[in-house]
Scaffold this motif. Structure first.
Motif, mmCIF file in Angstrom:
data_model
loop_
_atom_site.group_PDB
_atom_site.id
_atom_site.type_symbol
_atom_site.label_atom_id
_atom_site.label_comp_id
_atom_site.label_asym_id
_atom_site.label_seq_id
_atom_site.Cartn_x
_atom_site.Cartn_y
_atom_site.Cartn_z
ATOM 1 N N ASN A 168 2.636 7.283 44.519
ATOM 2 C CA ASN A 168 2.288 7.380 43.109
ATOM 3 C C ASN A 168 2.272 6.049 42.375
ATOM 4 O O ASN A 168 2.003 5.998 41.174
ATOM 5 C CB ASN A 168 3.222 8.368 42.388
ATOM 6 C CG ASN A 168 4.681 7.901 42.392
ATOM 7 O OD1 ASN A 168 4.984 6.753 42.738
ATOM 8 N ND2 ASN A 168 5.582 8.795 41.992
ATOM 9 N N GLY A 169 2.576 4.954 43.047
ATOM 10 C CA GLY A 169 2.536 3.641 42.418
ATOM 11 C C GLY A 169 3.815 3.231 41.735
ATOM 12 O O GLY A 169 3.927 2.102 41.248
ATOM 13 N N LYS B 5 -6.542 2.611 45.511
ATOM 14 C CA LYS B 5 -6.225 3.501 44.402
ATOM 15 C C LYS B 5 -7.213 4.660 44.368
ATOM 16 O O LYS B 5 -8.432 4.456 44.455
ATOM 17 C CB LYS B 5 -6.263 2.746 43.078
ATOM 18 C CG LYS B 5 -5.706 3.537 41.890
ATOM 19 C CD LYS B 5 -5.965 2.827 40.581
ATOM 20 C CE LYS B 5 -5.233 1.510 40.494
ATOM 21 N NZ LYS B 5 -5.477 0.847 39.176
ATOM 22 N N PRO C 9 -1.326 -0.251 38.372
ATOM 23 C CA PRO C 9 -1.688 0.722 37.337
ATOM 24 C C PRO C 9 -2.148 0.006 36.065
ATOM 25 O O PRO C 9 -1.530 -0.962 35.623
ATOM 26 C CB PRO C 9 -0.375 1.480 37.109
ATOM 27 C CG PRO C 9 0.326 1.397 38.431
ATOM 28 C CD PRO C 9 0.000 0.033 38.959
ATOM 29 N N GLY D 294 -5.295 7.903 40.205
ATOM 30 C CA GLY D 294 -4.352 6.829 39.928
ATOM 31 C C GLY D 294 -3.270 6.677 40.973
ATOM 32 O O GLY D 294 -2.483 5.726 40.908
ATOM 33 N N ASN D 295 -3.202 7.606 41.928
ATOM 34 C CA ASN D 295 -2.269 7.450 43.032
ATOM 35 C C ASN D 295 -2.897 6.562 44.112
ATOM 36 O O ASN D 295 -4.086 6.244 44.053
ATOM 37 C CB ASN D 295 -1.887 8.812 43.612
ATOM 38 C CG ASN D 295 -1.051 9.623 42.643
ATOM 39 O OD1 ASN D 295 -0.140 9.098 42.008
ATOM 40 N ND2 ASN D 295 -1.357 10.916 42.518
ATOM 41 N N TYR D 296 -2.102 6.200 45.108
ATOM 42 C CA TYR D 296 -2.552 5.236 46.106
ATOM 43 C C TYR D 296 -2.542 5.850 47.503
ATOM 44 O O TYR D 296 -1.676 6.658 47.836
ATOM 45 C CB TYR D 296 -1.654 3.994 46.098
ATOM 46 C CG TYR D 296 -1.756 3.198 44.817
ATOM 47 C CD1 TYR D 296 -2.626 2.113 44.709
ATOM 48 C CD2 TYR D 296 -0.993 3.542 43.702
ATOM 49 C CE1 TYR D 296 -2.729 1.387 43.527
ATOM 50 C CE2 TYR D 296 -1.089 2.832 42.519
ATOM 51 C CZ TYR D 296 -1.957 1.751 42.440
ATOM 52 O OH TYR D 296 -2.062 1.045 41.256
#
Length: 741
Positions: free
Chosen positions: A331-332, A301, A240, A305-307
């Protein structure tokens, strides 16, 4: 000695699903954010490349699957290429529906239209940029701004041979333009990633305890990378805020005891390393993720912003497992668990048998309905109309597949593991006395709170296994649970296994139903192993092309526990035997039951872990069979460091039984007693080439003397003297349905 005659047989092949392509405009590349943390230096521009004309892709109607399939594509190399293009390993989206794709067996980056068809540009990083002339085995990459970061697997070769020096490079290039006008400008490289990861783990650089992840053992020479305790990096993304590169491991799974979670190690100073202003990698706090017993094959990603994680087994896929590969959203946050999605990737894999290793970016949120493009490694696929696996074809004939899918909703699974296979099998008679008990389930498993108990036929307890047992006694590998008794079984004795309904669970805690009776899994141990001498077995087939395998016939009935050692190492003259050699195959086959005279056993060698036998089992090092290969069989002797998927030096040889030579003799020497007995078979050709040979005469084994004479007659064999697919396996056998007389 068998002489040579040429023949060629082309087996039928499965039809590849080629679907109509759907062009999608995806702005994110490699799934990562658009921010940049600065360049790491510049270098002269690479040599110019020549664009090629793209022919329209051939398309066929798509077939709906439970995988939320939108469309499927087939990708071909650029015309006149000299590099392979079957093993797509990481990818990045470009504007106007193009993409950059790397290959783990060719040191090139290619630009393809995402709708399918031929590459329009090829950039060699063997000739340009970092000038890596040896195979990098490029497996992972990510994009930050206009910079592509790429790294090799950092692993040993497939058979455990030391190859890390060639595969440990991290390098970066800046990318501009799209399609045939795409340009790549070299930034820099760092070539000590693997050794510094090993040192960091050994020195407790993460603060979790020295050797917490077992990198030193996993990366050691002789350890194959594709196993839960191997060493291989296959995923990369940015943290992030793009503050670090996250390295995603296919193997090892963490930790050194449990081996059940995926691993990410942050690399915090990649740009300084690439620029040469730092020589020591700075690693951040490692992240362990619950991926259902799988490792990381790709991590990207999304626009929110989530993976999105593509997870798969550390080793080979299993036909017994329903979901070898799975997609996860995350969500990282290291404290948050990834969420498995409902997409059925194994349904897509059935078309070609490849594996998923790449996502061409996630253009929107990592939520249900977002469309993403997945690419496949099809190196071992046999395409329609071809007779060799894709990676062995001429470069112009190679290709790989892709799929556009809609991300599914979170998967709901409340079922416990189901037992798919047990060894010893139920009611087996003649089980070797040093046998282990292996239970194979339909999903990755854990050990719960209950016990697994080995009992004698009268119900008396022999030994208890549970989560507290040592790793020498209880071993887990994805969906397989192996129980190793501390003492040999008594001879000619009845046994059975009971399993508490709380003893085995899946990752979510759902339990296996258990076994509470004396008949579901019962067996009888063997008597003494049967001594063998030259003339008691003969080779009846061998493939030096996929599927790499050989077969032998027993000309004498044997008790369970009878052992034969096999190796294709290069035997030396005199008494030197195999001194100093640790590469290539070396393993021990053991009869897992009483086998009648005339039984035919097939062993697959080019696998992950110990070779696979259709009758009995093996322990030791696998490996491919080449075009100058002699396979030896002997009894007795010893192999140092013999273990699951591993074998050290052959320190002693007992009595030779038989041999078979394929393609060329190289430096091999045949024991004279085999030549004298007529059990040394030779299929050589000049110039030396890939060779497969199989007995094709009558399978009547009522008179074994007559059968042996037919096997020794050259006219009863078929053979192939060129790189084409080996003779097929049916139910793991070169003689499917005819293993027993």
């Amino acid at each position: 000695m068998i002489s040579l005659h040429r023949s060629a047989v082309v087996p039928p092949f499965k039809r590849l699903l080629i679907a109509s392509a759907l062009a999608l405009t995806l702005s994110a590349c490699g799934g990562d954010g658009s921010g940049s943390d600065g360049s790491a230096g510049t270098a002269p521009a690479p040599a110019p490349t020549t664009p090629v004309v793209v022919p329209p892709p051939v398309t066929m109607p798509a077939e709906p699957t439970p995988a939320q399939l939108v469309s499927a594509q087939t990708f071909e190399p650029n015309p006149r290429t000299t590099q392979g293009s079957s093993d797509a390993s990481t990818a990045f989206a470009l504007p106007d529906n193009f993409m950059v794709v790397a290959d783990d067996e060719a040191n090139v980056l290619r630009v393809y239209p995402r709708a399918g068809g031929a590459a329009v540009l090829e950039w060699s990083y063997a000739l340009n940029g970092p000038k890596l002339t040896k195979e990098l085995d490029l497996e992972a990459g990510t994009r930050i701004g206009d910079t592509l970061y790429l790294t090799g697997s950092n692993s040993n070769s497939k058979d455990g041979g030391e190859a890390m020096a060639d595969r440990s490079h991290l390098f970066a290039v800046k990318v501009a333009g799209t399609g045939a006008t795409t340009t790549f400008d070299y930034v820099g490289k760092f070539s000590a990633l693997d050794s510094q990861l090993v040192a960091w783990d050994a020195a407790n650089g993460h603060g979790l305890g020295a050797n917490r992840f077992g990198f030193a053992v996993s990366a050691a020479a002789g350890i194959a990378p594709e196993r839960v305790d191997g060493f291989s990096i296959e995923g990369m993304t940015s943290a992030p805020g793009d503050a670090a590169l996250w390295l995603g491991f296919r193997a090892p799974l963490t930790d050194t005891a449990a081996r059940d979670k995926g691993l990410i190690v942050p690399l915090q100073n990649a740009n300084a390393l690439l620029a040469g202003t730092a020589t020591q990698a700075a690693f951040g706090t490692p992240i362990e993720l619950e991926l259902g017993g799988r490792g990381i094959r790709s991590i990207d990603k999304g626009g929110d912003g989530n993976y999105l994680i593509v997870a798969g087994p550390s080793g080979a896929s299993s036909a017994l497992v329903d979901r070898n590969f799975a997609l996860f959203s995350w969500n990282g946050n290291p404290q948050s668990a990834p969420i498995e999605l409902s997409n059925d990737l194994d349904a897509l894999r059935k078309a070609t048998g490849g594996s998923f290793e790449s996502v061409v970016g996630v253009p929107g949120p990592v939520t249900a309905g977002t469309e993403v493009q997945l690419l496949m490694d099809n190196g071992d696929t046999v395409w329609p109309g071809q007779s060799a696996v894709s990676k062995d074809l001429p470069p112009a004939d190679q290709k790989f597949g892709g799929f556009v899918v809609r991300l599914g909703a979170p998967r709901v699974d409340t079922a416990g593991p189901r037992l798919r296979r047990a060894a010893p099998a139920d009611d087996r008679v003649g089980v070797n006395r040093d046998a282990s008990i292996t239970l194979s389930f339909d999903k990755a498993i854990r050990l719960g709170a209950g016990n697994l108990v080995l009992r004698k036929g009268d119900g008396s307890m022999v030994e208890t296994f549970n989560a507290g047992s040592s790793t020498a006694r209880v071993q887990r590998n994805f969906n397989v649970l192996k129980l190793v008794p501390s003492q040999p079984l008594d001879a000619d004795t009845a046994y059975h296994l009971t399993v508490d309904p709380t003893a085995v669970t899946d990752a979510a805690g759902h339990a296996f139903a258990g076994i509470n009776d004396a008949t579901t899994l019962n067996f009888v141990s063997a008597g003494a192993p049967t001594p063998l001498v030259v003339g008691d077995m003969l080779f009846v087939g061998a493939n030096a092309e996929a599927p790499d395998a050989f077969a032998f016939v027993l000309l004498k009935a044997v008790n369970g526990g009878t052992k034969i050692t096999f190796t294709d190492r290069d035997r030396k003259a005199g008494n030197a035997e195999f001194t100093g050699l640790t590469n290539e195959t070396a393993f021990v086959w053991t009869a897992d039951r009483n086998l009648p005279a005339g039984a035919i056993v097939t062993i697959q060698t080019d696998v992950t872990g110990s070779p696979i036998a259709d009758l009995g089992f093996t322990l030791g090092a696998p490996g491919g069979l080449g075009k100058e290969e002699t396979i030896y069989a002997f009894t007795g002797g010893s192999i140092a460091k013999l273990g699951e998927g591993t074998a050290g030096e052959i320190t002693a040889v007992g009595d030779y039984l038989a041999s078979i030579t394929l393609g060329g003799t190289k430096d091999n020497t045949i024991p004279p007693q085999l030549t004298l007995a007529g059990t040394a078979f030779s299929f050589v050709v000049s110039p030396t080439n890939q060779t497969s040979a199989i007995y094709a005469g009558s399978m009547d084994r009522t008179d074994l003397g007559a059968f042996a004479a037919r096997v020794k007659f050259a006219g009863n064999w078929n053979r192939r003297y060129k790189p084409e697919v080996g003779y097929p396996l049916v139910d793991d056998s070169l003689f499917g349905g005819k293993q027993l007389p």
